[in-house]
Write an enzyme that holds these catalytic residues in place. Sequence first.
Site, PDB file in Angstrom:
ATOM      1  N   LYS A  25       4.803  -0.009  10.389  1.00  9.29           N
ATOM      2  CA  LYS A  25       4.819   1.317   9.786  1.00  9.29           C
ATOM      3  C   LYS A  25       4.372   2.370  10.787  1.00  9.29           C
ATOM      4  O   LYS A  25       4.879   3.476  10.808  1.00  9.29           O
ATOM      5  CB  LYS A  25       3.891   1.312   8.567  1.00  9.29           C
TER       6      LYS A  25
ATOM      7  N   GLU B  77       0.886  -1.156   0.000  1.00 10.28           N
ATOM      8  CA  GLU B  77       0.000   0.000   0.000  1.00 10.28           C
ATOM      9  C   GLU B  77       0.929   1.211   0.000  1.00 10.28           C
ATOM     10  O   GLU B  77       1.850   1.284   0.820  1.00 10.28           O
ATOM     11  CB  GLU B  77      -0.863   0.019   1.271  1.00 10.28           C
TER      12      GLU B  77
ATOM     13  N   ARG C 106       5.498 -13.096   9.303  1.00  9.32           N
ATOM     14  CA  ARG C 106       6.249 -11.907   8.930  1.00  9.32           C
ATOM     15  C   ARG C 106       7.546 -11.850   9.713  1.00  9.32           C
ATOM     16  O   ARG C 106       7.742 -12.567  10.690  1.00  9.32           O
ATOM     17  CB  ARG C 106       5.424 -10.645   9.098  1.00  9.32           C
TER      18      ARG C 106
END
Length: 550
Positions: free
Chosen positions: A271, A35, A261
């Site tokens: 983020k 994104e 992850r």
Amino acid sequence: MEELASAPKNFIEEFIEQDIAEKGLLHIRTRFPPEPNGYLHIGHAKALFIDFSMAEKFGGTCNLRFDDTNPAKEDVEYVEAIEYDINWLGFQWDKLCFGSDYFDTCFDLAVLLIKKGLAYVDDLTRDEMREYRGTLTEPGRNSPYRDRSVGENLDLFYRMRDGEFEDGARTLRAKIDMASPNINMRDPAIYRIRHFTHHHTGDKWCIYPMYDFAHPIQDAIEGITHSLCSLEYEAHRPLYDWVTENCDFPEPLPRQIEFARLNLTNTVMSKRYLRRLVEENHVSGWDDPRMPTLCGLRRRGYTPEAIRDFLLRAGIAKADSVVDTAMLEHCLREDLNARAFRMNAILDPIRLVVENMGESEYHEVEFENLPDRPELGTRKARFGRELYIEREDFAIDPPKKYFRLKPEGEVRLKGAYIVRCTRYETDEAGNVATVYCTYDPETKSGECERKVKGTLHWLCAKDAVPAGFRLYEPLLLDAAEDDARDFIERLNPDSLKIARGFVEPALAKATPGERFQFIRTGYFCADLEHTQDAPVFNRAVGLKDSFRVN
RNA sequence: UGGGGUGUCGCCAAGCGGCUAAGGCCCCGGAUUUUGAUUCCGGUAUCCGCAGGUUCGAAUCCUGCCACCCCAGCCA
């Protein structure tokens, strides 16, 4: 990726092999779908490494697709940076796509679902919807708007598209099962009203598809065979499959496979947290060399090869894990050890005066650029009466097994001569200011059988160029198991240390991004701000050091 | 307490019923070394979350339990 051939097969490869055998897939296609709302970090690098390398492994291709279904959170600012970072890591995408490229198809498919009686326009408010959804242990209830006619739904949905309603006034929901034990299947919203200019489609739309609806459609349109993503989407897989099946996409349908992850010790990887570090000025920016962002690691001196090697070694599995940063550092050392030129730099200088040399007496000495590869040449330097050595390489009162310079002691100055310490001077504060020694002319480097225990790096004061060094420590201190403090409380106050010293003349002309091994002190990278007038070097990683004072 | 996952050496991670449980990182020895670096040898889980069971034989199959992670955005 020949690097992958040597690695043991991971579960994703096994699934793909199985699918090739069972579904007769001819071309494996994956996608990396960031994104565009921030900079890529090494966690993203793991994801894209998997996406690209799985495709390559099976002779397939990987698309880069910007997942831009939420105009309120995204910005073109990041698009270019993301493309740059992917290329820097060494990957080439097949098609460059935007999720927003498929908004027309998404809309048409939403209409299809309505016509099939599988989607409806809901007037419930956000709060009401949450209430109707039920909880983890209680089933949800049907919305009173759930049984609207196809005609009414169609009319309302068109009017949503045409901008007739305010943000949040209505949503389009998939009609699945409000009693499903999987909350994601309790009539999830698939379209919401958002009067917002999209960075890619401008003002064409005021309704935007949700990730859960758009993503499977994007995958199916692009012919993605394997949609690889992280573990938190596991519970969304039934919805992913519901969408591709009910939107009538042809076989073979894309298959979503999830993996754990990446987490690293002593840093943060989300983020949200990284953004806080930047916005609250705990670091200088997204590319601060302490950041786990790709731009940060790059500025720190990491090579794409080291990062890829690290990702390969860390492996791909489904268990939650935190990989030791020492592994990342090891990969960098291994890469740079093989190719970084050995240079001399004094990070914290003290003067060393060779008493038995004249003021203007100089001897020429030679240094190998890379000892294991003599074909890469040598450099000449001058050995003179006034030198600089590292402050920590001299001790008045040395600990046991101290191989460096001490009163009456002998060391070799690398590439030059063996010197014997004769005396030293301290300043008013009691710190050593100058060390005096005599050199033995019979011990010229390469022409001498005599061995001494210690070898020091040094610089000729006459030629040394002043330089700045940035020395890094982990951004975060270790958290205790039950540490509930905000991560900001765990910031390491010593994560950055500035040192002022000297480098050999050739280094003033280094180009930003160029990497070296400074003998005995570590691997350094010329910083972005490095200029000939103000040389600045960032320490990417230190050398391993087995010397410890007990 | 519902659903979905995961538990193999300090950290990653192979292992898919049958030689004494791969490998890497970290760590510890020792050799070589004009970087206390590199390189090179060598060492480090009788045990696979726990407890039962099946089997000639299980980390691998079955049962039960425990721990941890994810899901109740009109975020992705």
